[in-house]
Every structure is written in C-alpha cells, then in structure tokens.
Design an enzyme around this catalytic site. Sequence first.
Site, PDB file in Angstrom:
ATOM      1  N   SER A 135     -13.184   5.063   5.168  1.00  0.00           N
ATOM      2  CA  SER A 135     -12.481   6.299   5.514  1.00  0.00           C
ATOM      3  C   SER A 135     -13.009   7.484   4.712  1.00  0.00           C
ATOM      4  O   SER A 135     -13.444   7.330   3.562  1.00  0.00           O
ATOM      5  CB  SER A 135     -10.998   6.099   5.194  1.00  0.00           C
ATOM      6  OG  SER A 135     -10.337   7.323   5.146  1.00  0.00           O
ATOM      7  N   TYR A 160      -3.744   2.835  -0.935  1.00  0.00           N
ATOM      8  CA  TYR A 160      -4.455   2.664   0.334  1.00  0.00           C
ATOM      9  C   TYR A 160      -5.892   3.180   0.198  1.00  0.00           C
ATOM     10  O   TYR A 160      -6.857   2.490   0.507  1.00  0.00           O
ATOM     11  CB  TYR A 160      -3.736   3.404   1.467  1.00  0.00           C
ATOM     12  CG  TYR A 160      -4.618   3.650   2.651  1.00  0.00           C
ATOM     13  CD1 TYR A 160      -4.920   2.621   3.532  1.00  0.00           C
ATOM     14  CD2 TYR A 160      -5.199   4.910   2.864  1.00  0.00           C
ATOM     15  CE1 TYR A 160      -5.774   2.838   4.604  1.00  0.00           C
ATOM     16  CE2 TYR A 160      -6.051   5.129   3.924  1.00  0.00           C
ATOM     17  CZ  TYR A 160      -6.337   4.098   4.786  1.00  0.00           C
ATOM     18  OH  TYR A 160      -7.200   4.313   5.837  1.00  0.00           O
ATOM     19  N   LYS A 164      -9.901   1.259   0.135  1.00  0.00           N
ATOM     20  CA  LYS A 164     -11.116   1.586   0.888  1.00  0.00           C
ATOM     21  C   LYS A 164     -12.314   1.648  -0.068  1.00  0.00           C
ATOM     22  O   LYS A 164     -13.386   1.131   0.223  1.00  0.00           O
ATOM     23  CB  LYS A 164     -10.955   2.924   1.625  1.00  0.00           C
ATOM     24  CG  LYS A 164      -9.946   2.876   2.766  1.00  0.00           C
ATOM     25  CD  LYS A 164     -10.378   1.951   3.878  1.00  0.00           C
ATOM     26  CE  LYS A 164      -9.365   1.827   4.992  1.00  0.00           C
ATOM     27  NZ  LYS A 164      -9.615   0.687   5.882  1.00  0.00           N
TER      28      LYS A 164
END
Length: 356
Positions: A135, A160, A164
């Site tokens: 992302s 979160y 990544k």
Amino acid sequence: MTTMANNSEKKRVLVSGGAGYIGSHVTVELIEAGYDVVVADNMSNCDMTCFEGVKKITGRDDIPFVKIDCCDADSVNKLFSDYRIDAVIHFAAFKAVGESVAEPIKYYRNNLDSFLNILEASKTHGGCNVLFSSSATVYGEAEKLPVTEESPRLPATSPYGNTKQICEDILRDVVSATASLSGSEGPVKGIALRYFNPIGAHPSALIGELPRGVPNNLVPFITQTAIGKRECLSIFGNDYPTEDGTCLRDYIDIVDLAKAHVAAVSRMLDGKMKKDYEIFNIGTGRPVSVYELVTKFEKVNGLKLNYKFAPRRPGDVVAIWADTALANEELGWKAERSVEDTLASAWAWEKHLAEK
Ligand code: UDP
C-alpha cells in the site's frame, strides 16, 4: 501484457483472500487472461456475493474455492499439495486502520502469520512466485510528490500500515534467502504492488466493494449516502494546504488495478523480472481532492449528495499520489479508466446492491 498462449500450458494462480473486493476483481482478470485460478478465503470479512459475481462474469462455474484460514499452516500446506501453484497473489489480511490501532495483536498475528505460512509453503513446495498486496501507506506524509518506488518509507502510523511494511521486508528477506535453493525446496520470487486508493466496481456491477458496517473509506461512504443508507457524508478537513483545502489522493480504478496484477504475475511467470524482488506503484499519477471527487460523483451520476465539512480525521496525510513511470515501463501497464467512469461504476454497484 502477456496472456497465456496455449491452454495446455495454463499456469495456476492461487488468490488468497480472493472472495474480497480486490481479490474478486483480480480473479476475473486472471481468468480472462487465460490463467487457472484457485480462490482461498476464510470469509471473515465477506460473503459469497463477489465470488458468485465472479462466476457469472467469467461464465465459469468450476473455479475452485477453498475455505481456509491462511493463519493455519497445515491448511496452507495441504492447499499447495492438492494443487500445483505457479504463483500466489496474497490478499488475505485485515485492513481497517482504526481497528488495528485498537487491536494490534489481532492485526500483527493475522497479517503476519498468514503471509509467513504462504511463504513457507511457497518455499517448501519447490519454490513459487509471490505477489504481495502492499500500500501507498508505506510512504506516509511524503516530502516529495509524486512518490517513486525509491521514496523513503516513513514510520507507519498504524499497526495495519506497519504490517504492510513488515510484510514487504519479510518478502524481500525470503526472496534473498531462498535464491539458491533447488530440489524439493525452491526459490521464492516476489513483487510488492503498492496500491494508492482503489475505488469503483466492475462494469457489470456484479462485483464491488462490500464494507461491513459503517464504511471507513470515502467512496463507499459516498455511495451509501447517495442511496440513503447514511444521512450525510463528512468531508474530513477543508483547511489543508491544498487548493480547495481538502486532501489529495490518487484514486485508482479497481479493474485497472486488477489488470496490474495480471501484468505483474505474467512478468513473474514469463521470467521477465529484472530482480528477484521488485516493487511497483499502482496508481494513476493524478491527484484528486476529496471535494473534487464528491462533485465529480454528483455530476457524473446526476444527483446531489448530502455532505458537510467536518474536522480533520486523525492520521490522514495531506497529499499522496504516485509516480507510475516504473509500472508503465516495466509492467507495460497503465491506468485507463477515467475517474468519472469509475465513480459511475461505484454508483451502479451500490444500486445493484439495493435491488438485491
Ligand atoms: N474521507 C472523508 N470522509 C469519509 C471518508 C474519507 O472525507 O467519510 C477522506 C479522508 O479524510 C481522506 C480521503 O477521503 O482524505 C480518502 O480516505 P480513505 O479512507 O478512502 O482512504 P485513505 O487515503 O485514508 O487510505
């Protein structure tokens, strides 16, 4: 873009998390490009709506679907034993930023364990090509825009976002450690695609985003407001240092995004990678403000949206958009759908859901 020339040599791609929003669009594009696909999903954040839609769009009732949790190593191993897997596209992960702040253990355990199991099975089953869905969040509040793949990754502002970054690093390390393996264990090759803001739905309106509860993301909130499920859209912040005061993002159409996966998988399977671990930005290269997106949505769909300006949302970056030159050149891929068409597809999908 390379497509499979000969059916007898069909390659098989495992799509983990393939029943979800991005996974279902990618499954369609893979099948349309001539690949065999196995979909694995634990259905923790979706129902069968999108998988059923995939079958309708492709006219294929026989797509293998395996209900497993990738956090269970035995299930992942069995999957790799049952099917010859030529490439994996790994989507199976939790994705709610706010929830990850409240429940970091849940997020780290799920997002890391599932990826580790996929990588271990990839290595122990003779090697594999692994595409990881990363992302633009890894860039944080970038100093220089647009961001290239060489732009620094900044410390993540949520668990979160951190998963990544960590998964990218895990992939890089596994690729490097397995490079010279041969025999029953084999090399893992990897590509990380850094998505900007995926939006919209398939032109058939048979698959799209299905958020559970109140949507966190802008476009599902817009469409749910337009259909009357939500009373009013809050535009978070109109005092940012941008032309209209609202944040800038790079909204990438979901079908364009899915096609980037096909291009990346083909690159791996056709032996076209220049390094065993590669990273590509997947965006349009064009910044659009939140306010602009809202007004475009109104215009293209001929409706008025109930919205108000609200305070900034904590953790939002002011602006981020992609330099897409590397993906354009190396993957031979480019975002093609206009933001207007994408917003029309998002609205068509919301209306399709309302009719169900
Ligand atoms: N946004 C907004 N209202 C909403 C949801 C999002 O104004 O109800 C804004 C958000 O502040 C950000 C942009 O829309 O500037 C995109 O947010 P989203 O959550 O879709 O993606 P993000 O860029 O945070 O990954």
